[in-house]
Design a protein around this motif. Structure first.
Motif, PDB file in Angstrom:
ATOM      1  N   GLU A 214       0.834  -1.205   0.000  1.00 40.58           N
ATOM      2  CA  GLU A 214       0.000   0.000   0.000  1.00 40.58           C
ATOM      3  C   GLU A 214       0.866   1.252   0.000  1.00 40.58           C
ATOM      4  N   ARG A 215       1.967   1.214   0.740  1.00 45.67           N
ATOM      5  CA  ARG A 215       2.890   2.356   0.763  1.00 45.67           C
ATOM      6  C   ARG A 215       3.524   2.576  -0.609  1.00 45.67           C
ATOM      7  N   VAL A 216       3.919   1.475  -1.243  1.00 46.96           N
ATOM      8  CA  VAL A 216       4.518   1.581  -2.577  1.00 46.96           C
ATOM      9  C   VAL A 216       3.489   2.120  -3.575  1.00 46.96           C
ATOM     10  N   ALA A 217       2.257   1.664  -3.450  1.00 47.87           N
ATOM     11  CA  ALA A 217       1.199   2.116  -4.363  1.00 47.87           C
ATOM     12  C   ALA A 217       1.008   3.622  -4.266  1.00 47.87           C
ATOM     13  N   GLU A 218       1.059   4.159  -3.056  1.00 47.36           N
ATOM     14  CA  GLU A 218       0.872   5.603  -2.862  1.00 47.36           C
ATOM     15  C   GLU A 218       1.962   6.402  -3.564  1.00 47.36           C
ATOM     16  N   GLN A 219       3.207   5.957  -3.444  1.00 44.40           N
ATOM     17  CA  GLN A 219       4.321   6.672  -4.063  1.00 44.40           C
ATOM     18  C   GLN A 219       4.395   6.433  -5.564  1.00 44.40           C
ATOM     19  N   ALA A 220       4.132   5.211  -5.987  1.00 43.99           N
ATOM     20  CA  ALA A 220       4.209   4.889  -7.413  1.00 43.99           C
ATOM     21  C   ALA A 220       3.157   5.648  -8.202  1.00 43.99           C
ATOM     22  N   GLU A 221       1.992   5.847  -7.610  1.00 46.11           N
ATOM     23  CA  GLU A 221       0.918   6.564  -8.296  1.00 46.11           C
ATOM     24  C   GLU A 221       1.350   7.973  -8.678  1.00 46.11           C
ATOM     25  N   VAL A 222       2.198   8.560  -7.843  1.00 47.55           N
ATOM     26  CA  VAL A 222       2.663   9.933  -8.073  1.00 47.55           C
ATOM     27  C   VAL A 222       3.899   9.963  -8.957  1.00 47.55           C
ATOM     28  N   HIS A 223       4.845   9.075  -8.681  1.00 50.76           N
ATOM     29  CA  HIS A 223       6.162   9.168  -9.314  1.00 50.76           C
ATOM     30  C   HIS A 223       6.362   8.223 -10.503  1.00 50.76           C
ATOM     31  N   GLU A 224       5.785   7.029 -10.462  1.00 44.72           N
ATOM     32  CA  GLU A 224       6.051   6.033 -11.508  1.00 44.72           C
ATOM     33  C   GLU A 224       4.946   4.976 -11.505  1.00 44.72           C
ATOM     34  N   PRO A 225       3.815   5.265 -12.143  1.00 49.38           N
ATOM     35  CA  PRO A 225       2.633   4.390 -12.051  1.00 49.38           C
ATOM     36  C   PRO A 225       2.889   2.935 -12.422  1.00 49.38           C
ATOM     37  N   ALA A 226       3.715   2.654 -13.424  1.00 54.66           N
ATOM     38  CA  ALA A 226       3.942   1.278 -13.870  1.00 54.66           C
ATOM     39  C   ALA A 226       4.713   0.456 -12.845  1.00 54.66           C
ATOM     40  N   LEU A 227       5.388   1.121 -11.927  1.00 54.57           N
ATOM     41  CA  LEU A 227       6.259   0.422 -10.984  1.00 54.57           C
ATOM     42  C   LEU A 227       5.483  -0.496 -10.052  1.00 54.57           C
ATOM     43  N   TYR A 228       4.300  -0.086  -9.636  1.00 50.69           N
ATOM     44  CA  TYR A 228       3.551  -0.861  -8.645  1.00 50.69           C
ATOM     45  C   TYR A 228       3.226  -2.265  -9.142  1.00 50.69           C
ATOM     46  N   TYR A 229       2.925  -2.377 -10.405  1.00 53.63           N
ATOM     47  CA  TYR A 229       2.575  -3.674 -10.984  1.00 53.63           C
ATOM     48  C   TYR A 229       3.683  -4.691 -10.734  1.00 53.63           C
ATOM     49  N   PHE A 230       4.928  -4.273 -10.956  1.00 57.60           N
ATOM     50  CA  PHE A 230       6.062  -5.177 -10.799  1.00 57.60           C
ATOM     51  C   PHE A 230       6.459  -5.331  -9.335  1.00 57.60           C
ATOM     52  N   ALA A 231       6.252  -4.270  -8.550  1.00 56.66           N
ATOM     53  CA  ALA A 231       6.528  -4.366  -7.116  1.00 56.66           C
ATOM     54  C   ALA A 231       5.629  -5.413  -6.478  1.00 56.66           C
ATOM     55  N   GLN A 232       4.385  -5.444  -6.911  1.00 54.82           N
ATOM     56  CA  GLN A 232       3.416  -6.406  -6.385  1.00 54.82           C
ATOM     57  C   GLN A 232       3.869  -7.838  -6.666  1.00 54.82           C
ATOM     58  N   GLU A 233       4.341  -8.071  -7.867  1.00 53.25           N
ATOM     59  CA  GLU A 233       4.797  -9.405  -8.260  1.00 53.25           C
ATOM     60  C   GLU A 233       6.041  -9.817  -7.474  1.00 53.25           C
ATOM     61  N   LEU A 234       7.027  -8.930  -7.405  1.00 54.99           N
ATOM     62  CA  LEU A 234       8.268  -9.230  -6.701  1.00 54.99           C
ATOM     63  C   LEU A 234       8.015  -9.450  -5.213  1.00 54.99           C
ATOM     64  N   TRP A 235       7.203  -8.604  -4.611  1.00 51.16           N
ATOM     65  CA  TRP A 235       6.934  -8.705  -3.179  1.00 51.16           C
ATOM     66  C   TRP A 235       6.241 -10.031  -2.846  1.00 51.16           C
ATOM     67  N   GLY A 236       5.294 -10.433  -3.666  1.00 58.23           N
ATOM     68  CA  GLY A 236       4.602 -11.694  -3.422  1.00 58.23           C
ATOM     69  C   GLY A 236       5.561 -12.871  -3.436  1.00 58.23           C
ATOM     70  N   GLN A 237       6.466 -12.902  -4.416  1.00 58.50           N
ATOM     71  CA  GLN A 237       7.443 -13.979  -4.517  1.00 58.50           C
ATOM     72  C   GLN A 237       8.437 -13.930  -3.355  1.00 58.50           C
ATOM     73  N   PHE A 238       8.859 -12.733  -3.003  1.00 60.54           N
ATOM     74  CA  PHE A 238       9.839 -12.579  -1.922  1.00 60.54           C
ATOM     75  C   PHE A 238       9.260 -13.029  -0.582  1.00 60.54           C
ATOM     76  N   ILE A 239       8.027 -12.634  -0.301  1.00 63.82           N
ATOM     77  CA  ILE A 239       7.390 -13.012   0.965  1.00 63.82           C
ATOM     78  C   ILE A 239       7.282 -14.527   1.081  1.00 63.82           C
ATOM     79  N   MET A 240       6.932 -15.186  -0.012  1.00 61.87           N
ATOM     80  CA  MET A 240       6.878 -16.641   0.016  1.00 61.87           C
ATOM     81  C   MET A 240       8.250 -17.234   0.331  1.00 61.87           C
TER      82      MET A 240
END
Length: 297
Positions: free
Chosen positions: A196-222
């Motif tokens: 959620e924190r990344v989404a807030e910043q990505a929306e302002v600075h780099e919208p496409a970034l959140y999509y990939f952050a979501q994927e990486l974070w999910g894999q990393f947490i596992m």
């Protein structure tokens, strides 16, 4: 036009989506790639062929955003689960060694679409021998953390219970099988709060970034599930979540753009000088995971 590093990143994410059976997301990514200009013709041909196959094989997954289609998709998932159970049992009847072959595939091959499929089929076969084999293997062998987690999910689906110790480098992570998350929603809220924190910043600075952050974070947490690092994340302190969000943002931004602007990222997330050491530690963990995942492919 996509830069080479960005194209490689997209290709990796596409592979991950297919391996985890996230076909709707894979179709969306393929449609996006087909709109990008300046790539080699062979890439477009491969993407178009794969998209057409996915749309034909999984038509319900192409409409995940539509409420009616979601309902139909749920029905389809149920039918597929029943069919998978019947198929697994019929193969066992045809080949008495089928169960052993699945176990050998899981235990002797790296994480891939093939090993994920084998784990799924093992979910539908009866017999405590499967549980004993998988738990014994997890506790004795050097298994990639992502394959560890996928196997834990299979054990939970099979109804296995108890605590299992997993080797994570010099650490042993103890996991209660019956609490292993099967969906993103089953993880503790702190996991989604980082995104959620990344989404807030990505929306302002780099919208496409959140999509990939979501994927990486999910894999990393596992990959860190049950470890000391995972437990510290769940402490839930706002500063700790900011640190992980900043490190995640930094990691994905570098992968996509090829340049490092660490000071700017730390400012976005309110990471002060006293927090920098922890930020760099989180960043190294993410980078180490990405590097190990690339080497395994």
């Amino acid at each position: 036009m996509l830069f080479p590093k960005t194209l490689d990143y997209y290709q990796i994410q596409l592979t991950v989506m297919l391996e985890s059976e996230r076909y709707g997301e894979a179709m969306e990514l393929l449609r996006f790639l087909l709109q990008c200009q300046g790539q080699e013709e062979r890439h477009y041909q491969e993407w178009q062929s794969l998209l057409e196959w996915l749309e034909s094989a999984f038509p319900y997954a192409a409409h995940d955003g539509d409420a009616e289609a979601e309902a139909q998709g749920g029905e389809q998932d149920l039918k597929e689960e029943d069919m998978a159970r019947i198929l697994a049992k019929s193969k066992l009847e045809e080949d008495s060694e089928y169960q052993g072959k699945l176990l050998q595939r899981v235990m002797n091959e790296p994480l891939s679409e093939s090993t994920i499929l084998a784990l799924e089929q093992l979910s539908y076969l009866e017999g405590g021998h499967i549980d004993e084999s998988l738990t014994g293997w997890l506790q004795q062998a050097a298994v990639h953390p992502l394959l560890q987690f996928r196997t834990l999910q299979t054990l939970r689906r099979r109804g296995a219970q108890g605590i299992i110790g997993l080797a994570r480098g010099a650490e042993t992570a103890y996991v209660e099988i019956e609490t292993v998350p099967l969906t993103n929603e089953e993880f503790p809220p702190q996991v989604s709060q980082v995104l959620e924190r990344v989404a807030e910043q990505a929306e302002v600075h780099e919208p496409a970034l959140y999509y990939f952050a979501q994927e990486l974070w999910g894999q990393f947490i596992m990959s860190i599930y049950g470890s000391d690092e995972y437990r510290k994340l769940l402490d839930g302190e706002d500063a700790r979540l900011d640190i992980w969000a900043g490190a995640l943002h930094q990691m994905v931004s570098e992968s996509l753009n090829g340049n490092r602007q660490e000071e700017e990222t730390r400012t976005m997330y309110g990471i002060t000088g006293s927090m920098r050491f922890q930020f760099e530690g989180a960043y190294r963990s993410l980078k180490g995971f990405v590097k190990s995942s690339l080497l395994d492919k």
